[in-house]
Design an enzyme around this catalytic site. Structure first.
Site, short mmCIF file in Angstrom:
data_model
loop_
_atom_site.label_atom_id
_atom_site.label_comp_id
_atom_site.label_asym_id
_atom_site.label_seq_id
_atom_site.Cartn_x
_atom_site.Cartn_y
_atom_site.Cartn_z
CB SER A 91 28.67 18.46 -43.61
OG SER A 91 29.83 17.65 -43.46
NE ARG A 150 43.21 24.63 -26.72
CZ ARG A 150 43.40 23.44 -27.25
NH1 ARG A 150 44.64 23.01 -27.48
NH2 ARG A 150 42.38 22.66 -27.54
CB CYS A 186 41.78 16.47 -24.68
SG CYS A 186 43.09 15.90 -25.79
CD GLN A 213 47.74 12.70 -25.75
OE1 GLN A 213 48.72 13.27 -25.30
NE2 GLN A 213 46.96 13.27 -26.65
NE ARG A 292 47.46 10.70 -31.41
CZ ARG A 292 46.45 11.47 -31.10
NH1 ARG A 292 45.58 11.08 -30.19
NH2 ARG A 292 46.28 12.64 -31.69
CG HIS A 299 43.59 11.23 -23.97
ND1 HIS A 299 43.30 10.43 -25.06
CD2 HIS A 299 43.75 12.49 -24.46
CE1 HIS A 299 43.28 11.18 -26.15
NE2 HIS A 299 43.54 12.43 -25.81
#
Length: 392
Positions: A91, A150, A186, A213, A292, A299
């Site tokens: 990119s 995390r 999320c 989700q 999903r 979500h």
């Protein structure tokens, strides 16, 4: 009394005439927003460029969350004296317009963080593990959107409305070294925005979560593939399945995260582990099933909460009505409750279907339904709110 959503309604589009993928990434109006509205132009004019602001870097700027970083920075008038757009070598050289100026995307390198105060990362766990420490070594405070750090006990895992004290020792002014702050998953963010105000009042002992989700959780390519598949299926063609192994359009399936030996997938275990860390409660019981669904972004989550102390539904509704970043849409008469479509491109998490769990005696259980925009509050907005805390 039940809180209705009439004051929060905006024009909704039909799912059969839905705007394109790019529209889903660009709209910025919000349900129940407590902040003033800005121009609908993508990034407005250069209102946030200030000599007294921090030097920023956005890592993974060409991705869905990276682009949302820019929208949230502009929408919230986040001050900065400079900003670097960083991405992979593929990119590099692209031009990205931001607040009245074109920026050249630079290839991500360790030296990219020289002179940077705050680095917003959304480029995947492997990049974060490699470049996050490199940025910290150069004095930057890294807010990382991946799962890389995390569960590191030395790294704060922060939702600003939930546990801001976890990062209280990290501030931009007067620091001598860089630092890492992790953005939660999320689904965890959306869940805990609703569950935490109730947890503070009655203490959650057990939480059962089922998630629905959207494609946005798998990035821009997944959103594009869902749109492509929808057109293909309606045209009677075989759907293109590159991102997921299964047909996504007009279907749903278990979350694509790897399944572990205990039968849970990694997405489900993130909710278990992250909730315990954020709440600083290793005893809270959490179980999740993550699915999903063919929704472009935002979500939804069905949550069953078991409390240590009684909590009736009317009190719960009042608590949620006063919770920051939460809007209640709970009109039983009109059968009007949160939907992913209504919270897409909105800041607030919407909560409804607030009702007593009839399987538990003594008002010790509640069922609620929550919807939140995965790209916005579930990712970019939460990270920018963390950055705002650094300036306080």
């Amino acid at each position: 009394m039940q809180a209705t959503a009439a004051a929060h309604r905006h024009h909704l589009y039909s799912p059969f005439t839905a705007p394109s993928f790019s529209h889903h990434l660009s709209q910025t109006t919000r349900i129940g927003s407590r902040r003033r509205r800005r121009s609908p132009a993508p990034f407005g004019v250069r209102m946030s460029l200030r000599d007294d602001g921090p030097a920023l870097a956005v890592v993974g700027v060409t991705g869905a969350v990276g682009q949302e970083f820019l929208r949230v920075l502009s929408d919230r008038d986040f001050p900065y004296r400079s900003i670097r757009m960083l991405a992979s070598h593929r990119s590099a050289g692209r031009l990205i317009p931001f607040e009245g100026r074109d920026y050249v995307v630079e290839e991500l390198r360790p030296e990219s963080f020289d002179g940077v105060d705050i680095a917003l990362f959304s480029a995947g766990g492997s990049i974060s593990k490699e470049m996050g420490p490199a940025a910290v070594e150069r004095g930057a405070i890294v807010v990382d959107n991946s799962s890389a750090f995390r569960m590191d006990p030395e790294v704060p895992l922060v939702i600003p409305e939930v546990n801001p004290d976890a990062m209280a020792h990290i501030r931009l002014n007067g620091r001598s070294n860089g630092a890492l702050i992790a953005n939660p998953n999320c689904s965890t963010i959306i869940c805990l925005m609703a569950a935490t105000p109730l947890h503070r009042h009655a203490k959650v002992m057990r939480m059962v979560v089922s998630t629905y989700q959207a494609a946005s959780g798998a990035g821009a390519a997944a959103m594009e593939e869902l749109e492509l598949q929808t057109r293909e299926v309606l045209d009677g063609k075989q759907p293109t399945c590159k991102i997921f192994k299964k047909q996504y359009a007009f279907n749903l399936f278990s979350h694509n995260a790897p399944v572990l030996s205990n039968g849970y997938n990694e997405e489900e275990m993130k909710m278990v582990k992250e909730t315990r860390k954020i709440w600083n409660d290793m005893d809270v019981k959490v179980t999740a099933t993550c699915i999903r669904v063919p929704v472009m972004r935002a979500h939804a989550e069905s949550m069953n909460l078991q409390f240590e102390n009684p909590l009736d539904e009317d009190t719960a509704r009042q608590i949620l009505n006063g919770a920051p970043g939460v809007v209640v849409i709970d009109d039983r008469t009109s059968n009007d409750f949160p939907t992913p479509l209504e919270v897409s491109n909105k800041d607030d998490v919407a909560v409804g279907r607030i009702r007593q769990d009839l399987s538990q005696d003594g008002n010790l259980g509640l069922d609620i339904f929550v919807c939140g925009d995965q790209i916005r509050k579930g990712a970019a907005l939460n990270a920018i709110q963390i950055a705002e805390k650094l300036l306080q």
